[in-house]
Design a protein around this motif. Structure first.
Motif, PDB file in Angstrom:
ATOM      1  N   GLY A  91       0.804  -1.220   0.000  1.00  0.00           N
ATOM      2  CA  GLY A  91       0.000   0.000   0.000  1.00  0.00           C
ATOM      3  C   GLY A  91       0.835   1.267   0.000  1.00  0.00           C
ATOM      4  N   LEU A  92       2.023   1.195   0.612  1.00  0.00           N
ATOM      5  CA  LEU A  92       2.922   2.354   0.642  1.00  0.00           C
ATOM      6  C   LEU A  92       3.389   2.751  -0.758  1.00  0.00           C
ATOM      7  CD1 LEU A  92       5.211   1.508   3.720  1.00  0.00           C
ATOM      8  CD2 LEU A  92       3.371   3.197   3.628  1.00  0.00           C
ATOM      9  N   GLU A  93       3.322   1.799  -1.699  1.00  0.00           N
ATOM     10  CA  GLU A  93       3.774   2.073  -3.061  1.00  0.00           C
ATOM     11  C   GLU A  93       2.623   2.490  -3.982  1.00  0.00           C
ATOM     12  OE1 GLU A  93       5.895  -1.324  -4.461  1.00  0.00           O
ATOM     13  OE2 GLU A  93       7.201  -1.428  -2.714  1.00  0.00           O
ATOM     14  N   LEU A  94       1.410   2.604  -3.425  1.00  0.00           N
ATOM     15  CA  LEU A  94       0.237   2.904  -4.247  1.00  0.00           C
ATOM     16  C   LEU A  94      -0.370   4.259  -3.901  1.00  0.00           C
ATOM     17  CD1 LEU A  94      -1.567  -0.550  -4.024  1.00  0.00           C
ATOM     18  CD2 LEU A  94      -0.265   0.322  -5.968  1.00  0.00           C
ATOM     19  N   THR A  95      -0.968   4.877  -4.910  1.00  0.00           N
ATOM     20  CA  THR A  95      -1.777   6.082  -4.708  1.00  0.00           C
ATOM     21  C   THR A  95      -3.072   5.891  -5.501  1.00  0.00           C
ATOM     22  OG1 THR A  95      -0.997   7.285  -6.658  1.00  0.00           O
ATOM     23  CG2 THR A  95       0.348   7.468  -4.660  1.00  0.00           C
ATOM     24  N   PRO A  96      -4.090   6.705  -5.234  1.00  0.00           N
ATOM     25  CA  PRO A  96      -5.324   6.592  -6.035  1.00  0.00           C
ATOM     26  C   PRO A  96      -5.080   6.719  -7.537  1.00  0.00           C
ATOM     27  CG  PRO A  96      -5.722   7.930  -4.096  1.00  0.00           C
ATOM     28  CD  PRO A  96      -4.244   7.659  -4.118  1.00  0.00           C
TER      29      PRO A  96
ATOM     30  N   GLU B  15       9.027   6.820   3.258  1.00  0.00           N
ATOM     31  CA  GLU B  15      10.363   6.556   2.711  1.00  0.00           C
ATOM     32  C   GLU B  15      11.203   5.733   3.681  1.00  0.00           C
ATOM     33  OE1 GLU B  15      12.151  10.241   1.606  1.00  0.00           O
ATOM     34  OE2 GLU B  15      10.547  10.773   0.190  1.00  0.00           O
ATOM     35  N   LYS B  16      11.047   5.993   4.977  1.00  0.00           N
ATOM     36  CA  LYS B  16      11.803   5.244   5.981  1.00  0.00           C
ATOM     37  C   LYS B  16      11.296   3.812   6.124  1.00  0.00           C
ATOM     38  CE  LYS B  16      12.913   9.357   8.731  1.00  0.00           C
ATOM     39  NZ  LYS B  16      12.738  10.047  10.034  1.00  0.00           N
ATOM     40  N   LEU B  17       9.989   3.627   5.909  1.00  0.00           N
ATOM     41  CA  LEU B  17       9.383   2.300   6.082  1.00  0.00           C
ATOM     42  C   LEU B  17       9.628   1.359   4.909  1.00  0.00           C
ATOM     43  CD1 LEU B  17       5.822   2.817   7.648  1.00  0.00           C
ATOM     44  CD2 LEU B  17       7.772   1.647   8.657  1.00  0.00           C
ATOM     45  N   ASN B  18       9.763   1.916   3.711  1.00  0.00           N
ATOM     46  CA  ASN B  18       9.791   1.097   2.496  1.00  0.00           C
ATOM     47  C   ASN B  18      10.837  -0.003   2.520  1.00  0.00           C
ATOM     48  OD1 ASN B  18       7.793   1.466   0.526  1.00  0.00           O
ATOM     49  ND2 ASN B  18       8.594   3.484  -0.003  1.00  0.00           N
ATOM     50  N   LYS B  19      12.089   0.359   2.763  1.00  0.00           N
ATOM     51  CA  LYS B  19      13.164  -0.634   2.705  1.00  0.00           C
ATOM     52  C   LYS B  19      13.017  -1.706   3.781  1.00  0.00           C
ATOM     53  CE  LYS B  19      18.158  -1.176   2.308  1.00  0.00           C
ATOM     54  NZ  LYS B  19      19.477  -0.490   2.280  1.00  0.00           N
ATOM     55  N   PRO B  20      12.774  -1.330   5.070  1.00  0.00           N
ATOM     56  CA  PRO B  20      12.591  -2.371   6.099  1.00  0.00           C
ATOM     57  C   PRO B  20      11.439  -3.329   5.783  1.00  0.00           C
ATOM     58  CG  PRO B  20      12.907  -0.230   7.133  1.00  0.00           C
ATOM     59  CD  PRO B  20      12.759   0.020   5.663  1.00  0.00           C
ATOM     60  N   LEU B  21      10.338  -2.803   5.226  1.00  0.00           N
ATOM     61  CA  LEU B  21       9.202  -3.671   4.916  1.00  0.00           C
ATOM     62  C   LEU B  21       9.519  -4.626   3.769  1.00  0.00           C
ATOM     63  CD1 LEU B  21       6.106  -1.332   5.354  1.00  0.00           C
ATOM     64  CD2 LEU B  21       6.733  -3.299   6.727  1.00  0.00           C
ATOM     65  N   ARG B  22      10.315  -4.155   2.795  1.00  0.00           N
ATOM     66  CA  ARG B  22      10.719  -5.050   1.700  1.00  0.00           C
ATOM     67  C   ARG B  22      11.600  -6.179   2.230  1.00  0.00           C
ATOM     68  NH1 ARG B  22      11.830  -0.265  -1.452  1.00  0.00           N
ATOM     69  NH2 ARG B  22      10.136   0.151  -2.907  1.00  0.00           N
TER      70      ARG B  22
ATOM     71  N   ILE C  39      -4.438   1.035   4.568  1.00  0.00           N
ATOM     72  CA  ILE C  39      -3.640   1.667   5.633  1.00  0.00           C
ATOM     73  C   ILE C  39      -2.324   2.184   5.060  1.00  0.00           C
ATOM     74  CG2 ILE C  39      -2.327   1.218   7.752  1.00  0.00           C
ATOM     75  CD1 ILE C  39      -4.573  -0.750   8.547  1.00  0.00           C
ATOM     76  N   GLY C  40      -1.677   1.345   4.232  1.00  0.00           N
ATOM     77  CA  GLY C  40      -0.416   1.755   3.607  1.00  0.00           C
ATOM     78  C   GLY C  40      -0.591   2.988   2.733  1.00  0.00           C
ATOM     79  N   MET C  41      -1.682   3.025   1.969  1.00  0.00           N
ATOM     80  CA  MET C  41      -1.942   4.181   1.103  1.00  0.00           C
ATOM     81  C   MET C  41      -2.179   5.447   1.929  1.00  0.00           C
ATOM     82  SD  MET C  41      -4.349   2.410  -1.848  1.00  0.00           S
ATOM     83  CE  MET C  41      -4.556   3.947  -2.773  1.00  0.00           C
ATOM     84  N   LEU C  42      -2.881   5.291   3.052  1.00  0.00           N
ATOM     85  CA  LEU C  42      -3.124   6.449   3.923  1.00  0.00           C
ATOM     86  C   LEU C  42      -1.827   6.968   4.538  1.00  0.00           C
ATOM     87  CD1 LEU C  42      -6.416   5.319   5.734  1.00  0.00           C
ATOM     88  CD2 LEU C  42      -6.171   7.208   4.094  1.00  0.00           C
ATOM     89  N   ILE C  43      -0.954   6.030   4.948  1.00  0.00           N
ATOM     90  CA  ILE C  43       0.341   6.437   5.507  1.00  0.00           C
ATOM     91  C   ILE C  43       1.142   7.209   4.463  1.00  0.00           C
ATOM     92  CG2 ILE C  43       2.579   5.594   6.355  1.00  0.00           C
ATOM     93  CD1 ILE C  43       1.066   3.243   7.641  1.00  0.00           C
ATOM     94  N   ARG C  44       1.128   6.687   3.230  1.00  0.00           N
ATOM     95  CA  ARG C  44       1.865   7.361   2.153  1.00  0.00           C
ATOM     96  C   ARG C  44       1.315   8.764   1.911  1.00  0.00           C
ATOM     97  NH1 ARG C  44       3.648   5.420  -3.878  1.00  0.00           N
ATOM     98  NH2 ARG C  44       3.908   7.506  -4.749  1.00  0.00           N
ATOM     99  N   HIS C  45      -0.009   8.897   1.974  1.00  0.00           N
ATOM    100  CA  HIS C  45      -0.647  10.187   1.684  1.00  0.00           C
ATOM    101  C   HIS C  45      -0.357  11.218   2.776  1.00  0.00           C
ATOM    102  CE1 HIS C  45      -3.579  12.966   0.001  1.00  0.00           C
ATOM    103  NE2 HIS C  45      -4.098  13.098   1.204  1.00  0.00           N
TER     104      HIS C  45
END
Length: 295
Positions: free
Chosen positions: A22-27, A164-171, A151-157
């Motif tokens: 979700g962090l990598e997605l937007t509407p 940006e800090k979450l992306n690498k650890p989650l991958r 939830i991921g999309m909302l965090i990104r928004h």
């Protein structure tokens, strides 16, 4: 595998991975469907109709045992994994289309996966053994997929810097989790693993190769450009084996049903990489075709 780990930790871990997606997605990613409707519809047809039909035929032709047949159908019903985006990036696919397909597949799977599984259970489990997907379990699958992505999309928004800090650890977490769940599923069935490889190894190899080739060549035959066809191939060829194994171990409480996905995950990255290298070597370069088609 401890029951507490299966019922609590696996869905929780998968939810964290889906938040990462979700962090990598937007509407806007969903809005891209209007720009690539043909490619999206062809990819969905390949995944939901052709591949599910091929998985069914493989189960019948190879005479897989009932639980393994249900497992292969579960794998076929699972959407593409987020790793498909990485393969599209490495092998010159249309990443925007790939993200769109991943997002749409995740939504559609919440509805199609239970339908395909109910059919598979009723058809293959003809020995009196029943594994039912109750409505509460369907909601559980929906919750595992959709809510964390939102939830991921909302965090990104609302918190782009935090994203940006979450992306690498989650991958990294996603890769580690996939490895651990494969090890866990195999360890539980370690006394029968060679038997499973014998029984379902050929089936998963055939299914993997069919997924990649259909994912690329059907779109190409229907006029989709090379970059978009590559995106389709990796989206269709790299199934979310983590999701399939988690559903098998939690919703269905069967490590045997998880075996096809576990065995498939051993093969799919190798075959996907080889397929990508073959495309780069033997087909036209996407950049040339895309440039020509844009004028």
């Amino acid at each position: 595998m401890d029951s507490g780990i299966i019922t609590i930790m696996l869905p929780l871990a998968l939810s964290i991975i889906m938040i990462g997606l979700g962090l990598e997605l937007t509407p806007k990613d969903f809005a891209r469907v209007s720009k690539h409707p043909k490619a999206v519809l062809i990819a969905l047809f390949c995944q939901l109709i052709l591949l599910v039909s091929i998985a069914f035929m493989v189960c019948k032709i190879l005479a897989l045992p009932p639980l393994l047949s249900v497992g292969l159908m579960l794998l076929a019903a699972s959407p593409g994994g987020s790793t498909a985006n990485l393969f599209s990036y490495l092998f010159k696919g249309d990443i925007a289309l790939n993200i769109t397909l991943t997002a749409i597949n995740s939504v559609i799977a919440a509805f199609t996966l239970p339908l395909i599984m109910n059919f598979s259970i009723q058809y293959f489990m003809n020995d009196g053994q029943q594994i039912s997907l109750e409505f509460s379990k369907i909601l559980q699958v929906f919750g595992i997929i959709i809510i964390p992505v939102c939830i991921g999309m909302l965090i990104r928004h609302y918190a782009p810097h935090f994203t940006e800090k979450l992306n690498k650890p989650l991958r990294i977490f996603a890769v580690v989790f996939l490895v651990l769940i494969i090890i866990g599923a195999i360890a539980k069935e370690r006394t029968q693993i060679m038997q499973y490889l014998t029984q379902v190894g050929l089936a998963t190899v055939i299914f993997c190769l069919c997924s990649l080739t259909i994912g690329y060549f059907v779109p190409r035959m229907l006029g989709i450009n090379t970059a978009q066809a590559r995106a389709c191939a990796f989206e269709i060829g790299i199934h979310n084996s983590t999701l399939a194994m988690t559903i098998a171990l939690t919703v269905m409480a069967s490590s045997t049903i998880a075996m096809p996905a576990a065995v498939y995950s051993i093969f799919m990255y190798v075959f996907a990489a080889l397929f990508g290298f073959a495309l780069n070597r033997f087909t036209e370069q996407p950049s040339i075709e895309n440039t020509a088609s844009s004028h």
